[in-house]
Motif scaffolding. Structure first.
Motif, PDB file in Angstrom:
ATOM      1  N   LYS A   1       0.832  -1.208   0.000  1.00  0.00           N
ATOM      2  CA  LYS A   1       0.000   0.000   0.000  1.00  0.00           C
ATOM      3  C   LYS A   1       0.867   1.259   0.000  1.00  0.00           C
TER       4      LYS A   1
ATOM      5  N   CYS B   1       1.867   3.903  -3.434  1.00  0.00           N
ATOM      6  CA  CYS B   1       1.566   5.342  -3.336  1.00  0.00           C
ATOM      7  C   CYS B   1       2.839   6.167  -3.464  1.00  0.00           C
TER       8      CYS B   1
ATOM      9  N   ASP C   1      -8.162  -0.083  -1.991  1.00  0.00           N
ATOM     10  CA  ASP C   1      -8.890   0.900  -1.182  1.00  0.00           C
ATOM     11  C   ASP C   1      -7.920   1.918  -0.576  1.00  0.00           C
ATOM     12  N   TYR C   2      -6.813   1.448  -0.051  1.00  0.00           N
ATOM     13  CA  TYR C   2      -5.821   2.343   0.541  1.00  0.00           C
ATOM     14  C   TYR C   2      -5.284   3.312  -0.512  1.00  0.00           C
ATOM     15  N   CYS C   3      -4.927   2.774  -1.678  1.00  0.00           N
ATOM     16  CA  CYS C   3      -4.381   3.622  -2.738  1.00  0.00           C
ATOM     17  C   CYS C   3      -5.409   4.642  -3.211  1.00  0.00           C
ATOM     18  N   ALA C   4      -6.672   4.241  -3.269  1.00  0.00           N
ATOM     19  CA  ALA C   4      -7.725   5.164  -3.697  1.00  0.00           C
ATOM     20  C   ALA C   4      -7.811   6.365  -2.773  1.00  0.00           C
ATOM     21  N   HIS C   5      -7.492   6.173  -1.514  1.00  0.00           N
ATOM     22  CA  HIS C   5      -7.599   7.260  -0.542  1.00  0.00           C
ATOM     23  C   HIS C   5      -6.285   8.006  -0.298  1.00  0.00           C
ATOM     24  N   HIS C   6      -5.160   7.431  -0.702  1.00  0.00           N
ATOM     25  CA  HIS C   6      -3.887   8.042  -0.345  1.00  0.00           C
ATOM     26  C   HIS C   6      -2.990   8.441  -1.512  1.00  0.00           C
TER      27      HIS C   6
END
Length: 185
Positions: A126, A130, A161-166
């Motif tokens: 993750k 990023c 999900d983590y990448c979508a938010h960060h």
């Protein structure tokens, strides 16, 4: 075009697309989907020839190997350290696994006549994905989705999900196709 006229975003420069690859079928499906729908016949969504556009960057993150210390003996007065030859053997196996995964992905790109470069990183997938998008100034990150349910995702976490938010660039999460409903004889 008049002097001083503004170009649309991305015009006249390479479009950098990064695809995160692991051993899952979902990541290879995402790569195939991106090649078929974003980079079609050597032309990116900006309609620039592939020689002038950036190549696809295939990124694979391997988990870091942490040598273990095991307590042994009565009262755990002594410790057993992982021997260096085992540490080296595990690291070599990880490198071979990463090379095999990226080789499979490169073959898919080559079959479509699309140039690709590879990047192997070590750490938490993750965070490393990023970080790579930011350092390489990626225009679009493509990741696959394993299709975890809400409960599994809450316990296991989700790279997509983590990448979508960060991540600081746009991200495309490609879901796997639904299971075939055709009956087989």
């Amino acid at each position: 075009m008049e002097a001083g006229a503004m170009l649309p975003p991305g015009a006249g420069r390479k479009m950098r697309v990064m695809v995160a690859i692991d051993e899952s079928d979902g990541s290879f499906y995402a790569l195939q989907w991106a090649l078929d729908n974003i980079i079609v016949n050597g032309v990116t969504a900006t309609n620039e020839p592939s020689q002038d556009t950036g190549m696809v960057t295939l990124v694979h993150v391997q988990h870091p190997f942490q040598p273990a210390i095991y307590p042994v003996g009565p009262g755990a007065a002594a410790a057993f350290y992982t021997p260096p030859n085992i540490v080296e053997s595990v690291r070599k196996a990880q490198q071979e696994n990463s090379a095999a995964i990226l080789s499979r992905a490169l073959k898919i790109c080559n079959d479509k006549m699309i140039k690709a470069e590879t990047l192997i990183m070590e750490g938490d997938a993750k965070d490393m994905i990023c970080q790579a998008t930011e350092q390489m100034h990626v225009d679009l990150l493509v990741v696959g989705s394993r299709g975890l349910g809400k409960i599994k995702r809450a316990f296991l976490g989700s790279v997509s999900d983590y990448c979508a938010h960060h991540t600081k660039c746009p991200i495309l999460i490609v879901r796997p196709p639904p299971p075939s409903t055709s009956s087989r004889p």
